[in-house]
Motif scaffolding. Structure first.
Motif, PDB file in Angstrom:
ATOM      1  N   UNK A  31     -16.441   3.063   9.801  1.00 33.13           N
ATOM      2  CA  UNK A  31     -15.802   2.275   8.748  1.00 33.13           C
ATOM      3  C   UNK A  31     -15.055   1.142   9.414  1.00 33.13           C
ATOM      4  N   UNK A  32     -14.767   0.109   8.689  1.00 30.34           N
ATOM      5  CA  UNK A  32     -13.978  -0.996   9.224  1.00 30.34           C
ATOM      6  C   UNK A  32     -12.564  -0.517   9.546  1.00 30.34           C
ATOM      7  N   UNK A  33     -11.885  -1.285  10.402  1.00 31.55           N
ATOM      8  CA  UNK A  33     -10.506  -0.955  10.739  1.00 31.55           C
ATOM      9  C   UNK A  33      -9.601  -1.170   9.540  1.00 31.55           C
ATOM     10  N   UNK A  34      -8.667  -0.256   9.382  1.00 31.13           N
ATOM     11  CA  UNK A  34      -7.664  -0.337   8.338  1.00 31.13           C
ATOM     12  C   UNK A  34      -6.385   0.275   8.893  1.00 31.13           C
ATOM     13  N   UNK A  35      -5.302  -0.477   8.828  1.00 25.50           N
ATOM     14  CA  UNK A  35      -4.027   0.004   9.350  1.00 25.50           C
ATOM     15  C   UNK A  35      -4.134   0.368  10.834  1.00 25.50           C
ATOM     16  N   UNK A  70      -2.218   1.588   3.135  1.00 25.22           N
ATOM     17  CA  UNK A  70      -0.946   0.945   3.495  1.00 25.22           C
ATOM     18  C   UNK A  70       0.217   1.938   3.559  1.00 25.22           C
ATOM     19  N   UNK A  71       0.052   3.123   2.967  1.00 25.23           N
ATOM     20  CA  UNK A  71       1.103   4.141   3.054  1.00 25.23           C
ATOM     21  C   UNK A  71       1.023   4.928   4.365  1.00 25.23           C
ATOM     22  N   UNK A  72       0.066   4.560   5.237  1.00 25.27           N
ATOM     23  CA  UNK A  72      -0.068   5.216   6.536  1.00 25.27           C
ATOM     24  C   UNK A  72      -0.812   6.531   6.500  1.00 25.27           C
ATOM     25  N   UNK A  73      -1.486   6.817   5.390  1.00 24.41           N
ATOM     26  CA  UNK A  73      -2.220   8.079   5.252  1.00 24.41           C
ATOM     27  C   UNK A  73      -3.702   7.824   4.987  1.00 24.41           C
ATOM     28  N   UNK A  74      -4.520   8.776   5.412  1.00 23.68           N
ATOM     29  CA  UNK A  74      -5.953   8.746   5.126  1.00 23.68           C
ATOM     30  C   UNK A  74      -6.339  10.078   4.509  1.00 23.68           C
ATOM     31  N   UNK A  87      -1.651  11.868   8.623  1.00 25.58           N
ATOM     32  CA  UNK A  87      -0.993  10.680   9.140  1.00 25.58           C
ATOM     33  C   UNK A  87      -1.763  10.164  10.347  1.00 25.58           C
ATOM     34  N   UNK A  88      -1.255   9.142  11.003  1.00 29.74           N
ATOM     35  CA  UNK A  88      -1.985   8.500  12.091  1.00 29.74           C
ATOM     36  C   UNK A  88      -2.025   9.318  13.376  1.00 29.74           C
TER      37      UNK A  88
END
Length: 94
Positions: A31-35, A70-74, A87-88
């Motif tokens: 997938x493309x980069x996000x956060x 944007x909330x830092x969660x996937x 989280x990250x």
């Protein structure tokens, strides 16, 4: 600043704006980069996350994965079909 590319063998990686390979084409899908992180699928059909240097930050152990928000969660799905939020660092938070 990175774009997704696929090589002739069907493997995915990333190039920079000059067309130079930044992250080698070794992933089954990306997938493309996000956060700051990108979800990647390995040869065992498991998803994890890499940073922009190609370093695996969250191990490939998930059956499915969505990009970080944007909330830092996937959102990730385990082998039992249960969706979690991580989280990250890869820690399950929900």
């Amino acid at each position: 600043g990175l774009a997704v590319v696929q090589d002739n063998n069907g493997k995915w990686g990333f190039i920079d704006k000059t067309g130079q390979i930044v992250i080698p084409c070794k992933w089954k899908f990306v997938n493309s980069f996000s956060e700051g992180l990108a979800a990647v699928k390995d040869a065992n059909d498991k998803w994890g996350f890499i940073d922009k240097t190609g370093q695996l930050v969250i191990p490939c152990k998930w059956k499915d994965a969505n990009s970080f928000r944007s909330n830092g969660l996937a959102e990730v799905r385990d082998d039992n079909g249960v969706w979690h939020k991580i989280d990250k660092t890869g820690k399950i938070v929900e």
